[in-house]
Design a protein around this motif. Structure first.
Motif, PDB file in Angstrom:
ATOM      1  N   ASP A  54      48.309  38.472  22.194  1.00  0.00           N
ATOM      2  CA  ASP A  54      47.707  38.606  20.873  1.00  0.00           C
ATOM      3  C   ASP A  54      47.896  37.362  20.003  1.00  0.00           C
ATOM      4  OD1 ASP A  54      46.410  39.827  18.727  1.00  0.00           O
ATOM      5  OD2 ASP A  54      48.279  40.635  17.934  1.00  0.00           O
ATOM      6  N   LEU A  55      49.150  36.999  19.705  1.00  0.00           N
ATOM      7  CA  LEU A  55      49.410  35.873  18.808  1.00  0.00           C
ATOM      8  C   LEU A  55      49.005  34.535  19.430  1.00  0.00           C
ATOM      9  CD1 LEU A  55      52.864  36.822  17.195  1.00  0.00           C
ATOM     10  CD2 LEU A  55      50.549  37.159  16.289  1.00  0.00           C
ATOM     11  N   ALA A  56      49.226  34.394  20.718  1.00  0.00           N
ATOM     12  CA  ALA A  56      48.828  33.160  21.404  1.00  0.00           C
ATOM     13  C   ALA A  56      47.307  33.044  21.517  1.00  0.00           C
ATOM     14  CB  ALA A  56      49.449  33.101  22.792  1.00  0.00           C
ATOM     15  N   ASP A  57      46.610  34.166  21.316  1.00  0.00           N
ATOM     16  CA  ASP A  57      45.155  34.220  21.373  1.00  0.00           C
ATOM     17  C   ASP A  57      44.622  33.722  22.715  1.00  0.00           C
ATOM     18  OD1 ASP A  57      42.639  34.836  20.412  1.00  0.00           O
ATOM     19  OD2 ASP A  57      42.338  32.864  19.478  1.00  0.00           O
ATOM     20  N   THR A  58      45.270  34.199  23.795  1.00  0.00           N
ATOM     21  CA  THR A  58      44.814  33.837  25.134  1.00  0.00           C
ATOM     22  C   THR A  58      44.352  35.089  25.876  1.00  0.00           C
ATOM     23  OG1 THR A  58      47.021  34.064  26.134  1.00  0.00           O
ATOM     24  CG2 THR A  58      46.421  31.903  25.238  1.00  0.00           C
ATOM     25  N   GLU A  59      43.425  34.885  26.781  1.00  0.00           N
ATOM     26  CA  GLU A  59      42.875  36.012  27.531  1.00  0.00           C
ATOM     27  C   GLU A  59      42.460  35.542  28.920  1.00  0.00           C
ATOM     28  OE1 GLU A  59      40.113  38.940  25.540  1.00  0.00           O
ATOM     29  OE2 GLU A  59      38.703  37.995  26.945  1.00  0.00           O
ATOM     30  N   GLU A  60      42.881  36.302  29.936  1.00  0.00           N
ATOM     31  CA  GLU A  60      42.488  36.014  31.315  1.00  0.00           C
ATOM     32  C   GLU A  60      41.800  37.237  31.904  1.00  0.00           C
ATOM     33  OE1 GLU A  60      44.323  34.055  35.385  1.00  0.00           O
ATOM     34  OE2 GLU A  60      45.635  35.253  34.109  1.00  0.00           O
ATOM     35  N   THR A  61      40.620  37.018  32.472  1.00  0.00           N
ATOM     36  CA  THR A  61      39.849  38.105  33.066  1.00  0.00           C
ATOM     37  C   THR A  61      39.593  37.798  34.539  1.00  0.00           C
ATOM     38  OG1 THR A  61      38.736  38.483  30.941  1.00  0.00           O
ATOM     39  CG2 THR A  61      37.744  39.475  32.895  1.00  0.00           C
ATOM     40  N   ILE A  62      39.877  38.783  35.397  1.00  0.00           N
ATOM     41  CA  ILE A  62      39.706  38.608  36.841  1.00  0.00           C
ATOM     42  C   ILE A  62      38.890  39.766  37.410  1.00  0.00           C
ATOM     43  CG2 ILE A  62      40.870  38.426  39.079  1.00  0.00           C
ATOM     44  CD1 ILE A  62      43.320  37.386  37.626  1.00  0.00           C
ATOM     45  N   PHE A  63      37.899  39.433  38.225  1.00  0.00           N
ATOM     46  CA  PHE A  63      37.168  40.421  39.013  1.00  0.00           C
ATOM     47  C   PHE A  63      37.314  40.031  40.482  1.00  0.00           C
ATOM     48  CE2 PHE A  63      35.002  40.447  34.908  1.00  0.00           C
ATOM     49  CZ  PHE A  63      34.986  41.801  34.614  1.00  0.00           C
ATOM     50  N   GLY A  64      37.614  41.010  41.332  1.00  0.00           N
ATOM     51  CA  GLY A  64      37.839  40.676  42.721  1.00  0.00           C
ATOM     52  C   GLY A  64      37.406  41.755  43.685  1.00  0.00           C
ATOM     53  N   ILE A  65      37.092  41.345  44.908  1.00  0.00           N
ATOM     54  CA  ILE A  65      36.864  42.253  46.025  1.00  0.00           C
ATOM     55  C   ILE A  65      37.774  41.798  47.158  1.00  0.00           C
ATOM     56  CG2 ILE A  65      34.507  42.892  45.425  1.00  0.00           C
ATOM     57  CD1 ILE A  65      33.538  40.819  47.466  1.00  0.00           C
ATOM     58  N   GLY A  66      38.291  42.747  47.941  1.00  0.00           N
ATOM     59  CA  GLY A  66      39.210  42.338  48.982  1.00  0.00           C
ATOM     60  C   GLY A  66      39.361  43.378  50.081  1.00  0.00           C
ATOM     61  N   MET A  67      40.199  43.047  51.039  1.00  0.00           N
ATOM     62  CA  MET A  67      40.498  43.967  52.132  1.00  0.00           C
ATOM     63  C   MET A  67      41.986  43.857  52.462  1.00  0.00           C
ATOM     64  SD  MET A  67      38.695  41.942  55.298  1.00  0.00           S
ATOM     65  CE  MET A  67      38.935  40.174  55.527  1.00  0.00           C
ATOM     66  N   GLU A  68      42.555  44.971  52.887  1.00  0.00           N
ATOM     67  CA  GLU A  68      43.962  45.015  53.261  1.00  0.00           C
ATOM     68  C   GLU A  68      44.084  45.728  54.604  1.00  0.00           C
ATOM     69  OE1 GLU A  68      47.455  46.130  50.499  1.00  0.00           O
ATOM     70  OE2 GLU A  68      47.147  47.924  51.733  1.00  0.00           O
ATOM     71  N   HIS A  69      44.791  45.071  55.539  1.00  0.00           N
ATOM     72  CA  HIS A  69      45.055  45.656  56.845  1.00  0.00           C
ATOM     73  C   HIS A  69      46.552  45.592  57.103  1.00  0.00           C
ATOM     74  CE1 HIS A  69      40.773  45.378  57.291  1.00  0.00           C
ATOM     75  NE2 HIS A  69      40.775  44.061  57.416  1.00  0.00           N
ATOM     76  N   LYS A  70      47.171  46.738  57.380  1.00  0.00           N
ATOM     77  CA  LYS A  70      48.580  46.798  57.719  1.00  0.00           C
ATOM     78  C   LYS A  70      48.745  46.982  59.225  1.00  0.00           C
ATOM     79  CE  LYS A  70      49.844  48.957  53.303  1.00  0.00           C
ATOM     80  NZ  LYS A  70      50.471  50.152  52.653  1.00  0.00           N
ATOM     81  N   PHE A  71      49.783  46.391  59.787  1.00  0.00           N
ATOM     82  CA  PHE A  71      50.015  46.536  61.228  1.00  0.00           C
ATOM     83  C   PHE A  71      51.513  46.600  61.490  1.00  0.00           C
ATOM     84  CE2 PHE A  71      49.408  42.045  60.215  1.00  0.00           C
ATOM     85  CZ  PHE A  71      50.538  41.453  60.745  1.00  0.00           C
TER      86      PHE A  71
END
Length: 334
Positions: A317-334
């Motif tokens: 808020d006070l620093a007046d910074t904003e980061e926006t992320i949109f992502g698509i992904g995949m996860e495989h466990k083994f």
């Protein structure tokens, strides 16, 4: 020789997933790769959005136990390394250390030593619906620490419900409280938790004292150590998942202090899991406020495999910074 052995372990993991040899280690791992579009606004000169491929703490490890010839004890061990799926480079290395330890397990409980997650970090349970990706709670929450030189004792599950975890960390001649004198004690830092888990219920309370870490919103820059108290609660009624976390953190030798809240929820519909999360931290001295809002959906391909999409926004808020992320992904466990 060591590189050859590591290459053999990697090959075994790919060729024989979840491999467990008789009286030998289990090779395991996770590949979590996402394509993300990120935009950062510093309140003055908004940046252009940028595309990145990220590895999201993908890992490879071995773990296991074996019987000893003394008092029904077992030896336990784990060696887990982070791997960079995107470019093979993690701070100039191919493999970086994650949770690695050796220990003993028996009727008395479990004793282990090495480098691994603190009881306070583990106390979050599975409340973080966006763990390891852009919406991770570590962006608005102190206490997400994996530390070296840690020794931990965990009780057996008392009444099949409650477990006590107590860890201590010698500073090994490092000045962790900022007073100019190096610490040489046995338990210069401590981390303890009490965890209750049964059926659809999860609850935990934890405390860190003199933990080397930084506050998110109220850091004064004069104290390298903080005290942290965390309370977490999770419920899984039917197809719903509900999580809440409350935390206070303060500098041990300075005035910085902050309060944090996390709320998360998810709903499963067949193979689809819809999820949402809100996190907020307020600084007592600075009056800074950090907030993070995340929305996402997972689609289960198999028991150990999924694809996902998500969006998250982190704002100070006070620093007046904003980061926006949109992502698509995949996860495989083994």
């Amino acid at each position: 020789m060591k590189k050859n052995l590591l290459a053999i372990a990697v090959g075994a993991a790919v060729a024989m997933p979840g491999l467990a040899l008789a009286d030998g280690p289990t090779v395991y791992g996770k590949v979590n790769v996402s394509l993300e579009n990120a935009e950062f606004d510093d309140g003055v000169n908004p940046s252009d959005d940028a595309w990145e491929l990220n590895s999201n703490a993908s890992r490879l490890g071995v773990k296991g136990d074996f019987d000893l010839d003394v008092a029904g004890l077992k030896a336990i061990y784990q060696a887990e390394f982070e791997i960079s799926v995107d470019d093979g480079d993690k701070s100039g290395q191919t493999f970086t250390q994650r949770n690695i330890y050796g220990g003993l397990k028996g009727g008395f409980g479990t004793l282990k030593a090495g480098k691994f997650d603190t009881p306070t970090k583990k106390a979050q349970g599975k409340i973080d619906q966006f763990n390891d990706i852009g919406g991770d709670i570590k962006n608005v929450l102190s206490g997400e620490n994996r530390v070296s030189n840690i020794i931990q004792y965990s009780t057996p599950a008392l009444g099949d419900l409650v477990t006590l975890n107590a860890a201590f960390i010698p500073a090994e001649n490092n000045d962790i409280d900022g007073d100019g004198d190096p610490e040489t004690g046995l338990a210069d830092t401590i981390s303890v938790s009490l965890v209750a888990e049964k059926d659809m219920f999860y609850g935990a309370i934890s405390h860190d004292a003199d933990m080397t870490d930084e506050l998110i919103t109220d850091e004064t820059g004069t104290s390298p150590a903080i005290d942290i108290t965390r309370v977490a609660l999770g419920l899984k009624p039917g197809n719903f998942e509900i999580g809440a976390l409350f935390q206070t953190a303060e500098e041990t030798e300075a005035d910085g202090e902050e309060t944090s809240y996390i709320l998360s929820g998810a709903f499963k519909i067949d193979r689809v899991k819809l999820k949402a999360q809100y996190g907020m931290t307020e600084g007592d001295v600075s009056d800074e406020e950090a907030t993070q809002v995340s929305l996402g959906a997972d689609y289960k391909l198999a028991k150990a495999s999924k694809v996902y999409a998500y969006g998250t926004q982190l704002e100070f808020d006070l620093a007046d910074t904003e980061e926006t992320i949109f992502g698509i992904g995949m996860e495989h466990k083994f």
